[in-house]
Design an enzyme around this catalytic site. Structure first.
Site, PDB file in Angstrom:
ATOM      1  N   TYR A  46       7.919 -11.744   3.826  1.00 44.52           N
ATOM      2  CA  TYR A  46       6.955 -10.742   4.316  1.00 44.52           C
ATOM      3  C   TYR A  46       5.636 -11.401   4.706  1.00 44.52           C
ATOM      4  O   TYR A  46       5.063 -11.116   5.750  1.00 44.52           O
ATOM      5  CB  TYR A  46       6.713  -9.659   3.243  1.00 44.52           C
ATOM      6  N   GLY A 101      -1.352  -5.185   5.455  1.00 41.15           N
ATOM      7  CA  GLY A 101      -0.765  -4.060   4.742  1.00 41.15           C
ATOM      8  C   GLY A 101       0.036  -4.572   3.561  1.00 41.15           C
ATOM      9  O   GLY A 101       0.332  -5.772   3.473  1.00 41.15           O
ATOM     10  N   ARG A 186      10.899  -8.636  12.634  1.00 39.95           N
ATOM     11  CA  ARG A 186      10.801  -9.828  11.785  1.00 39.95           C
ATOM     12  C   ARG A 186      12.163 -10.071  11.155  1.00 39.95           C
ATOM     13  O   ARG A 186      12.495  -9.581  10.082  1.00 39.95           O
ATOM     14  CB  ARG A 186       9.704  -9.633  10.752  1.00 39.95           C
ATOM     15  N   LYS A 272      -8.268  -4.167  18.100  1.00 37.69           N
ATOM     16  CA  LYS A 272      -7.581  -5.353  17.554  1.00 37.69           C
ATOM     17  C   LYS A 272      -6.227  -5.551  18.232  1.00 37.69           C
ATOM     18  O   LYS A 272      -5.441  -4.605  18.315  1.00 37.69           O
ATOM     19  CB  LYS A 272      -7.386  -5.177  16.054  1.00 37.69           C
ATOM     20  N   HIS A 296      -1.400 -10.400  15.819  1.00 37.09           N
ATOM     21  CA  HIS A 296      -0.931  -9.832  14.554  1.00 37.09           C
ATOM     22  C   HIS A 296      -0.243 -10.937  13.730  1.00 37.09           C
ATOM     23  O   HIS A 296       0.757 -10.717  13.055  1.00 37.09           O
ATOM     24  CB  HIS A 296       0.075  -8.714  14.846  1.00 37.09           C
ATOM     25  N   ARG A 331      -6.496 -22.154   9.401  1.00 35.06           N
ATOM     26  CA  ARG A 331      -6.167 -22.737   8.088  1.00 35.06           C
ATOM     27  C   ARG A 331      -7.182 -23.796   7.667  1.00 35.06           C
ATOM     28  O   ARG A 331      -7.107 -24.336   6.575  1.00 35.06           O
ATOM     29  CB  ARG A 331      -4.780 -23.432   8.123  1.00 35.06           C
TER      30      ARG A 331
HETATM   31  C1  LIG Z   1       1.333 -10.103   5.462  1.00 34.85           C
HETATM   32  C2  LIG Z   1       0.563  -9.630   6.653  1.00 34.85           C
HETATM   33  C3  LIG Z   1       0.377  -8.272   6.860  1.00 34.85           C
HETATM   34  C4  LIG Z   1      -0.380  -7.832   7.956  1.00 34.85           C
HETATM   35  N1  LIG Z   1      -0.616  -6.497   8.107  1.00 34.85           N
HETATM   36  C5  LIG Z   1      -1.413  -6.065   9.119  1.00 34.85           C
HETATM   37  C6  LIG Z   1      -1.755  -4.690   9.237  1.00 34.85           C
HETATM   38  O1  LIG Z   1      -1.327  -3.848   8.428  1.00 34.85           O
HETATM   39  N2  LIG Z   1      -2.549  -4.331  10.266  1.00 34.85           N
HETATM   40  C7  LIG Z   1      -3.055  -5.228  11.175  1.00 34.85           C
HETATM   41  O2  LIG Z   1      -3.771  -4.855  12.094  1.00 34.85           O
HETATM   42  N3  LIG Z   1      -2.752  -6.541  11.072  1.00 34.85           N
HETATM   43  C8  LIG Z   1      -1.953  -6.973  10.075  1.00 34.85           C
HETATM   44  N4  LIG Z   1      -1.668  -8.315   9.966  1.00 34.85           N
HETATM   45  C9  LIG Z   1      -2.222  -9.264  10.941  1.00 34.85           C
HETATM   46  C10 LIG Z   1      -3.573  -9.834  10.444  1.00 34.85           C
HETATM   47  O3  LIG Z   1      -4.568  -8.850  10.478  1.00 34.85           O
HETATM   48  C11 LIG Z   1      -4.050 -11.039  11.294  1.00 34.85           C
HETATM   49  O4  LIG Z   1      -4.178 -10.630  12.632  1.00 34.85           O
HETATM   50  C12 LIG Z   1      -3.122 -12.239  11.197  1.00 34.85           C
HETATM   51  O5  LIG Z   1      -2.665 -12.411   9.879  1.00 34.85           O
HETATM   52  C13 LIG Z   1      -3.856 -13.488  11.661  1.00 34.85           C
HETATM   53  O6  LIG Z   1      -3.055 -14.611  11.588  1.00 34.85           O
HETATM   54  P1  LIG Z   1      -3.083 -15.659  10.350  1.00 34.85           P
HETATM   55  O7  LIG Z   1      -2.280 -15.019   9.251  1.00 34.85           O
HETATM   56  O8  LIG Z   1      -2.446 -16.868  10.906  1.00 34.85           O
HETATM   57  O9  LIG Z   1      -4.533 -15.864   9.955  1.00 34.85           O
HETATM   58  C14 LIG Z   1      -0.910  -8.773   8.877  1.00 34.85           C
HETATM   59  C15 LIG Z   1      -0.695 -10.129   8.663  1.00 34.85           C
HETATM   60  C16 LIG Z   1       0.027 -10.569   7.575  1.00 34.85           C
HETATM   61  C17 LIG Z   1       0.222 -12.042   7.371  1.00 34.85           C
END
Ligand SMILES: Cc1cc2nc3c(=O)[nH]c(=O)nc-3n(C[C@H](O)[C@H](O)[C@H](O)COP(=O)(O)O)c2cc1C
Length: 401
Positions: A46, A101, A186, A272, A296, A331
């Site tokens: 996840y 989330g 996914r 976003k 995302h 990172r």
């Molecule tokens: C586990 C997980 C859950 C996420 N859930 C959401 C969400 O509910 N809504 C949203 O707009 N973005 C969500 N994202 C995207 C993040 O807001 C963000 O854009 C993304 O993690 C950026 O990439 P990075 O993980 O490489 O920093 C999620 C990302 C991850 C890793």
């Protein structure tokens, strides 16, 4: 990411630090290694997974690696600062924690822990619509800059009520997610599930992670606390509610929706998930305060460009008329500097701060932020840049042929 150039045939043996002493964690990769040690396989899928072939996910890091610094020397770098204004307020660095989330899968009250880590450092935390702690409880975290990520699903009353509560909670900014109306496929996550529940082998693997079970499962599966009252009573179990929300996402989300939300929400509003230059142009005339470029975290559209690919053009379009945030693959402090040099006003971190959370709760979140901050400030010294005003595209050269 592993640097093998100083190794000869695997010698000397190198290992990331995955142990319990937070002070010994040097980098985000160490926090990630500990996360992989503590979390069961289905939770890791996840957290880590991307959509489809994970080509977008891979591109996030690849795009960052294509840029190299061209350092300036003989610059007095005794005083360096990475302080910046983020959405009109001073911040120790131009970074906010991105929404995610289902943080309750990582630990109990994970949203509050993320908020605490962010507040202690002084950067904003974005709570997601799919979060598991109540917005009102997170809002109590002392000194928090509270942002809220909005998904639009079900009837109008849901987003309207969320905005009403956000205003009452003192939320500064709404990040309207625009790229998740169709849930990203996914596949790797799906492979460890049957009907949305862990496969027997994934469930068995979870029993081998007692520390995770103790801080998470003993309290029952998390619930989508902020929207659960809108979900039909017979669909409120964890798995049924996730499916219901996914089905109810507005496939018709459009610029008209943006206009309606803009009319109702008086605070800052950010879109976003935009990437196309025409969408950025359109955003300029839509009354929003900014755009958060991103994919995302590679979890939605596969084989797409990523924020870094479009940043310079987006900055050219936006000029100084709109805030530009970006997310994807951050990172390292140097990753943040690259994004800022290419035109971002601030970056959002998803997984980097989640690794901190999974490894050490709120302290780990704070530590992840400190790592990114210190790495960036040191790197500024190395490349001869004393503050962010002095950091522009001329600090970088592209290695793309
Ligand atoms: C586990 C997980 C859950 C996420 N859930 C959401 C969400 O509910 N809504 C949203 O707009 N973005 C969500 N994202 C995207 C993040 O807001 C963000 O854009 C993304 O993690 C950026 O990439 P990075 O993980 O490489 O920093 C999620 C990302 C991850 C890793």
């Amino acid at each position: 990411m592993t640097n093998v150039t100083a190794q000869l045939d695997g010698s000397p043996k190198r290992r990331l630090y995955a142990g319990p002493d937070l002070e010994r964690a040097k980098t985000i990769d160490d926090l990630r290694a500990r996360t992989h040690k503590l979390m069961p396989r289905f939770v890791l899928e996840y957290l880590e997974g991307g959509a489809g072939d994970e080509a977008t996910l891979a591109r996030e890091r690849e795009a960052l690696s294509e840029w190299r610094f061209v350092p300036r020397q003989l610059v007095d770098v005794s005083h360096r600062s990475i302080e910046a204004e983020v959405l009109g307020k001073p911040s120790p660095m131009p970074l906010a924690i991105a929404p995610s989330g289902l943080n309750g899968l990582f630990m109990l009250h994970a949203d509050t822990a993320l908020a605490e880590g962010a507040a202690r450092f002084g950067v904003p935390f974005t709570q997601g619509t799919m979060s598991n702690d109540l917005m009102e409880d997170v809002a109590k975290v002392e000194g928090l800059r509270h942002w809220w990520q909005l998904y639009v699903f079900g009837g109008d009353e849901i987003w309207q009520e969320l905005l009403r509560r956000a205003e009452a909670c003192g939320v500064e900014a709404i990040l309207l997610t625009t790229n998740a109306q169709i849930y990203g496929d996914r596949e790797w996550e799906a492979r460890v599930q049957i009907d949305g529940k862990p496969t027997p082998s994934a469930a068995f693997d979870a029993t081998l992670h007692p520390r995770w079970a103790a801080t998470t499962l003993t309290h029952g599966l998390p619930s989508f606390a902020n929207v659960i009252d809108f979900i039909p009573k017979d669909q409120r179990s964890f798995f049924a509610s996730a499916t219901w929300i996914r089905d109810q996402m507005w496939k018709s989300l459009s610029w008209d929706t943006v206009a309606k939300i803009r009319e109702r929400w008086k605070g800052k509003l950010i879109l976003k998930g935009l990437l196309h230059p025409d969408d950025i142009r359109r955003a300029l005339g839509s009354g929003v305060d900014g755009v958060a470029l991103g994919t995302h975290g590679g979890r939605q559209e596969d084989w797409s460009v990523v924020a870094l690919d479009v940043l310079p053009q987006a900055r050219e379009i936006a000029g100084d008329r709109m805030t530009l945030l970006m997310s994807g693959g951050i990172r390292r402090g140097t990753d943040m500097l690259k994004a800022l040099a290419l035109g971002a006003d601030a970056v959002l971190t998803g997984r980097a701060t989640l690794y901190g959370l999974c490894a050490h709760g709120a302290d780990g979140v704070h530590r992840a932020l400190q790592m990114l901050h210190d790495e960036a400030r040191d790197a500024m010294g190395q490349i001869g840049v004393v503050d962010l005003k002095a950091l522009g595209p001329d600090a970088l050269v592209s290695m793309k042929s």
